[in-house]
Write a protein that holds these residues in place. Structure first.
Motif, PDB file in Angstrom:
ATOM      1  N   SER A  61       8.472   0.123  19.214  1.00 57.62           N
ATOM      2  CA  SER A  61       8.964  -1.244  19.005  1.00 57.62           C
ATOM      3  C   SER A  61       9.894  -1.214  17.807  1.00 57.62           C
ATOM      4  N   LEU A  62      11.147  -1.477  18.041  1.00 56.54           N
ATOM      5  CA  LEU A  62      12.127  -1.442  16.962  1.00 56.54           C
ATOM      6  C   LEU A  62      12.145  -2.754  16.203  1.00 56.54           C
ATOM      7  N   SER A  63      12.494  -2.659  14.928  1.00 55.49           N
ATOM      8  CA  SER A  63      12.653  -3.864  14.109  1.00 55.49           C
ATOM      9  C   SER A  63      13.855  -4.652  14.638  1.00 55.49           C
ATOM     10  N   GLN A  64      13.910  -5.925  14.303  1.00 53.17           N
ATOM     11  CA  GLN A  64      15.009  -6.767  14.760  1.00 53.17           C
ATOM     12  C   GLN A  64      16.347  -6.258  14.213  1.00 53.17           C
ATOM     13  N   ALA A  65      16.348  -5.806  12.965  1.00 49.59           N
ATOM     14  CA  ALA A  65      17.580  -5.285  12.362  1.00 49.59           C
ATOM     15  C   ALA A  65      18.061  -4.045  13.121  1.00 49.59           C
ATOM     16  N   ARG A  66      17.128  -3.171  13.498  1.00 46.67           N
ATOM     17  CA  ARG A  66      17.490  -1.939  14.223  1.00 46.67           C
ATOM     18  C   ARG A  66      17.998  -2.287  15.622  1.00 46.67           C
ATOM     19  N   GLN A  67      17.374  -3.258  16.275  1.00 45.98           N
ATOM     20  CA  GLN A  67      17.815  -3.669  17.610  1.00 45.98           C
ATOM     21  C   GLN A  67      19.238  -4.212  17.558  1.00 45.98           C
ATOM     22  N   GLN A  68      19.522  -5.020  16.541  1.00 47.58           N
ATOM     23  CA  GLN A  68      20.867  -5.577  16.404  1.00 47.58           C
ATOM     24  C   GLN A  68      21.889  -4.483  16.115  1.00 47.58           C
ATOM     25  N   ALA A  69      21.510  -3.504  15.287  1.00 50.95           N
ATOM     26  CA  ALA A  69      22.426  -2.416  14.955  1.00 50.95           C
ATOM     27  C   ALA A  69      22.733  -1.549  16.180  1.00 50.95           C
TER      28      ALA A  69
ATOM     29  N   SER B   6       0.805  -1.226   0.000  1.00 50.33           N
ATOM     30  CA  SER B   6       0.000   0.000   0.000  1.00 50.33           C
ATOM     31  C   SER B   6       0.836   1.275   0.000  1.00 50.33           C
ATOM     32  N   GLY B   7       2.102   1.168   0.383  1.00 52.05           N
ATOM     33  CA  GLY B   7       2.937   2.360   0.475  1.00 52.05           C
ATOM     34  C   GLY B   7       2.702   3.139   1.766  1.00 52.05           C
ATOM     35  N   LYS B   8       1.822   2.636   2.637  1.00 52.57           N
ATOM     36  CA  LYS B   8       1.556   3.304   3.907  1.00 52.57           C
ATOM     37  C   LYS B   8       2.738   3.125   4.851  1.00 52.57           C
ATOM     38  N   VAL B   9       2.927   4.126   5.733  1.00 53.09           N
ATOM     39  CA  VAL B   9       4.046   4.118   6.673  1.00 53.09           C
ATOM     40  C   VAL B   9       3.492   3.865   8.076  1.00 53.09           C
ATOM     41  N   TYR B  10       4.113   2.910   8.785  1.00 54.38           N
ATOM     42  CA  TYR B  10       3.640   2.514  10.111  1.00 54.38           C
ATOM     43  C   TYR B  10       4.697   2.751  11.177  1.00 54.38           C
ATOM     44  N   LEU B  11       4.240   3.148  12.354  1.00 53.70           N
ATOM     45  CA  LEU B  11       5.060   3.283  13.549  1.00 53.70           C
ATOM     46  C   LEU B  11       4.615   2.176  14.497  1.00 53.70           C
ATOM     47  N   ASN B  12       5.491   1.231  14.790  1.00 55.56           N
ATOM     48  CA  ASN B  12       5.157   0.127  15.693  1.00 55.56           C
ATOM     49  C   ASN B  12       5.444   0.549  17.127  1.00 55.56           C
ATOM     50  N   LEU B  13       4.461   0.300  18.004  1.00 54.50           N
ATOM     51  CA  LEU B  13       4.553   0.716  19.397  1.00 54.50           C
ATOM     52  C   LEU B  13       4.313  -0.458  20.332  1.00 54.50           C
ATOM     53  N   SER B  14       4.828  -0.335  21.549  1.00 55.81           N
ATOM     54  CA  SER B  14       4.542  -1.278  22.631  1.00 55.81           C
ATOM     55  C   SER B  14       3.916  -0.477  23.766  1.00 55.81           C
TER      56      SER B  14
END
Length: 141
Positions: free
Chosen positions: A71-79, A43-51
């Motif tokens: 809530s960070l992505s796994q890649a961002r958490q590892q970085a 869809s091209g929509k942008v999402y902000l994941n939250l906890s």
């Protein structure tokens, strides 16, 4: 199931900034990669994941009972490594209580009867009815 009112501070997202155009209209600019936002390929929509979690020490001075973090992505958490644990608190929430429910709760407290001071509260066994209750149901009105 409860409903909640949420408040999220978008300027706390990494790299975000407020800018104004020539007419003075303000805009919030959020770099997608820096803020670790998710862009849907369909869809091209942008999402902000939250906890969201319940605060263990009870409501704050504004009645907020829950905290919110990104809530960070796994890649961002590892970085980020250990720094990922220090993601800023970006919001809070509290349960929405309809006004009519609040009024009913207040009325129940106001109209709840108690025995006058110095007198015992009457207690009747569960199987026995109130001895003063009327059993005459033949009233003309």
């Amino acid at each position: 199931m409860s409903n909640y009112s949420l408040s999220v501070c978008l300027t706390d997202l990494q790299g975000s900034q407020v800018q104004a155009n020539q007419q003075g209209k303000q805009f919030l600019l959020i770099p997608i990669e820096d803020a670790d936002l998710f862009v849907s390929s369909k869809s091209g929509k942008v999402y902000l994941n939250l906890s969201m979690w319940e605060k263990h020490n009870g409501p704050d001075q504004y009645g907020k009972t829950h905290g919110i973090k990104q809530s960070l992505s796994q890649a961002r958490q590892q970085a980020l490594g250990e720094a990922a644990k220090n993601i800023p608190f970006i919001g809070s929430a509290k349960e929405i209580v309809p006004k009519n429910t609040q009024q009913q709760q207040q009325n129940q407290a106001v109209y709840q009867q108690t025995a006058p001071q110095g007198y015992a509260q009457p207690s009747y066994p569960q199987t026995q009815k109130d001895p003063f209750a009327s059993t005459n149901n033949d009233l003309p009105f």
